[in-house]
Design a protein around this motif. Structure first.
Motif, PDB file in Angstrom:
ATOM      1  N   SER A  53       0.807  -1.244   0.000  1.00 40.56           N
ATOM      2  CA  SER A  53       0.000   0.000   0.000  1.00 40.56           C
ATOM      3  C   SER A  53       0.829   1.278   0.000  1.00 40.56           C
ATOM      4  CB  SER A  53      -0.938   0.034   1.221  1.00 40.56           C
ATOM      5  OG  SER A  53      -1.749  -1.091   1.287  1.00 40.56           O
ATOM      6  N   SER A  56       1.408   1.662   3.879  1.00 40.84           N
ATOM      7  CA  SER A  56       0.189   1.962   4.655  1.00 40.84           C
ATOM      8  C   SER A  56      -0.519   3.237   4.229  1.00 40.84           C
ATOM      9  CB  SER A  56       0.511   2.043   6.158  1.00 40.84           C
ATOM     10  OG  SER A  56       0.607   0.766   6.722  1.00 40.84           O
ATOM     11  N   ASN A  59      -5.027   2.491   1.966  1.00 39.83           N
ATOM     12  CA  ASN A  59      -5.888   1.588   2.728  1.00 39.83           C
ATOM     13  C   ASN A  59      -7.177   1.252   1.997  1.00 39.83           C
ATOM     14  OD1 ASN A  59      -3.924   1.849   4.676  1.00 39.83           O
ATOM     15  ND2 ASN A  59      -5.348   2.236   6.352  1.00 39.83           N
ATOM     16  N   ARG A 254      -6.366  -0.001   9.810  1.00 39.43           N
ATOM     17  CA  ARG A 254      -5.359  -1.001   9.449  1.00 39.43           C
ATOM     18  C   ARG A 254      -5.282  -2.159  10.440  1.00 39.43           C
ATOM     19  NH1 ARG A 254      -2.305  -2.541   6.017  1.00 39.43           N
ATOM     20  NH2 ARG A 254      -2.937  -0.792   4.714  1.00 39.43           N
ATOM     21  N   ALA A 276      -2.865   7.157   5.279  1.00 40.44           N
ATOM     22  CA  ALA A 276      -4.127   6.599   4.790  1.00 40.44           C
ATOM     23  C   ALA A 276      -5.279   7.585   4.828  1.00 40.44           C
ATOM     24  CB  ALA A 276      -4.485   5.351   5.589  1.00 40.44           C
ATOM     25  N   ASN A 279      -5.550   8.568   1.321  1.00 37.06           N
ATOM     26  CA  ASN A 279      -5.516   7.482   0.340  1.00 37.06           C
ATOM     27  C   ASN A 279      -4.698   7.858  -0.899  1.00 37.06           C
ATOM     28  OD1 ASN A 279      -6.623   4.708   0.117  1.00 37.06           O
ATOM     29  ND2 ASN A 279      -7.455   5.454  -1.825  1.00 37.06           N
ATOM     30  N   LEU A 407      -6.786  -2.485   2.474  1.00 30.17           N
ATOM     31  CA  LEU A 407      -7.707  -3.194   3.359  1.00 30.17           C
ATOM     32  C   LEU A 407      -8.886  -3.799   2.607  1.00 30.17           C
ATOM     33  CD1 LEU A 407      -7.735  -0.697   6.354  1.00 30.17           C
ATOM     34  CD2 LEU A 407      -6.069  -2.480   5.778  1.00 30.17           C
TER      35      LEU A 407
END
Length: 434
Positions: A53, A56, A59, A254, A276, A279, A407
């Motif tokens: 990702s 992180s 997400n 997360r 995140a 995004n 996710l």
């Protein structure tokens, strides 16, 4: 059809025009040109499952259609005026953050990066406590500015030759490689107790704040024992020291909770967030209680902080997390992934430890004597990339395989990555059995 210059040409330009401090993953890196939710595509059209990702950040998935449409609509109307003028999105996002953050965290200040958010959180603590001493953890990472770099406890990231003074470090809760040579739970959380010793012996007795990542990311997904932060908070409250939770990597569903610190049943005094929240759009914030935040009265602004476009992204992210039950998916897929990794750990002795919460999981690669097996990990990651799987790495010894995927990944995605990892480890003829 777009004609991309390709990885080789990018590397040539990078060497000529980019400062050499910026490295890259892989011996033979691809050029990524497209993203679709949990997938990436290179300039040749090859598809990859992204299990990292962008550290992180993504997400909710690459180029998430719901979030992207919101951003496009906003950018067509108003992109920027600076937060010294009135716009609606950033106050709505601040209101939403007050709703989803733990305890009575209420007032936000928006900026653009995790480093800025941590810098601002530290400034706020200094203003409120009228003191500029800080305590951090060994192996923590908090940013690239002078102060946040000085608070970083990983040698490879402390590139400033003259770090800031007034900073002290406590042992981190790294049970697999305990810095105090103890074992949990017989240790009685000695690493947490050491914070009191630091306060008593290495500070004025009244440091402004203790800062810690709720789970140490760059250290190799180091997860504290369940009661660690409760013990820490007891000590901090005794000496009236603020607790800053760095949720830059760990925030926004997360770990199966909106914020990782919620897994430890502790409420920080100040929290930093970034990554995140947008995004992929640059946005960050530090958030605190009204009592603490209201002491920040002298002029402060961030030119691009909380701009209409990034704030729109943040609102869309929070909506998407809720509507698509991403916290639940993170918990379920994380449990599946960690269980599978522990099966591989029993099968291949090169995996010394598996740890994590939700979809923030580390698999530590070691030699027979438990020393870091960084070269072996690099070889495995290169092979996985060639097979279409992007997985990160971290750890002080650069020997921890880091799983921090979007996710939105599915049960089949997790099965696929476990199966291919099993194949690669078998082909590399790593020692079988423990």
């Amino acid at each position: 059809m777009v004609n991309y210059i390709g990885a080789k040409k990018i590397l040539e330009k990078k060497k000529k025009f980019i400062m050499p401090c910026l490295g890259h993953f892989y011996f033979d890196p691809p050029e990524f040109v497209k993203g679709e939710m949990q997938y990436l595509f290179d300039d040749a059209g090859k598809k990859y499952l992204d299990m990292y990702s962008g550290v992180s950040v993504i997400n909710c998935g690459h180029c998430n259609p719901y979030i992207t449409e919101k951003i496009i609509s906003q950018i067509k109307n108003l992109q920027h005026v600076c937060n010294i003028y009135l716009t609606e999105n950033f106050v709505n996002l601040a209101e939403k953050l007050a709703e989803v953050t733990p305890g009575n965290l209420q007032k936000s200040f928006f900026c653009s990066t995790g480093t800025e958010a941590n810098e601002g959180a530290l400034l706020l603590a200094s203003i409120y406590k009228k003191n500029s001493e800080f305590i951090a953890l060994q192996n923590g990472l908090h940013g690239r500015t002078k102060l946040t770099m000085s608070l970083t406890g990983i040698g490879m990231w402390r590139t400033d030759p003259n770090p800031v003074g007034g900073i002290n470090f406590a042992p981190n809760p790294y049970c697999y490689r305990c810095p105090l040579g103890k074992k949990y739970p017989e240790c009685d959380l000695e690493c947490a107790n050491k914070i009191e010793t630091v306060i008593q012996t290495a500070t004025s007795g009244k440091p402004a704040a203790f800062i810690a990542e709720s789970i140490q990311g760059n250290a190799g997904i180091v997860v504290p024992p369940k009661n660690y932060f409760k013990r820490v908070k007891e000590i901090l409250d005794k000496y009236e020291v603020l607790f800053i939770a760095d949720e830059v990597q760990t925030g926004f569903a997360r770990t199966g909770k909106m914020f990782a610190i919620e897994n430890f049943d502790v409420v920080p005094d100040i929290m930093s967030v970034a990554k995140a929240l947008g995004n992929g759009q640059p946005i960050s914030a530090f958030i605190s209680t009204a009592e603490i935040a209201d002491t920040y009265t002298r002029p402060g602004a961030s030119t691009l902080g909380g701009n209409p476009v990034s704030s729109t992204a943040g609102l869309a992210v929070l909506d998407y997390i809720s509507e698509k039950n991403l916290m639940q998916n993170a918990a379920e897929r994380g449990e599946q992934l960690q269980a599978g990794l522990k099966i591989l750990q029993k099968k291949y002795s090169v995996i010394g430890d598996v740890r994590g919460i939700g979809l923030m999981i580390g698999a530590e690669f070691v030699h027979a004597d438990k020393s870091p097996a960084a070269a072996e990990l690099d070889e495995v990651l290169e092979n996985l990339k060639d097979r279409g799987f992007i997985i990160g790495k971290g750890g002080v010894g650069r020997n921890v395989m880091a799983f921090q995927p979007p996710l939105v990944i599915t049960e089949k995605n997790v099965d696929d990555v476990l199966n291919v990892l099993d194949l690669v480890l078998a082909e590399k003829i790593f020692e079988v059995g423990r």
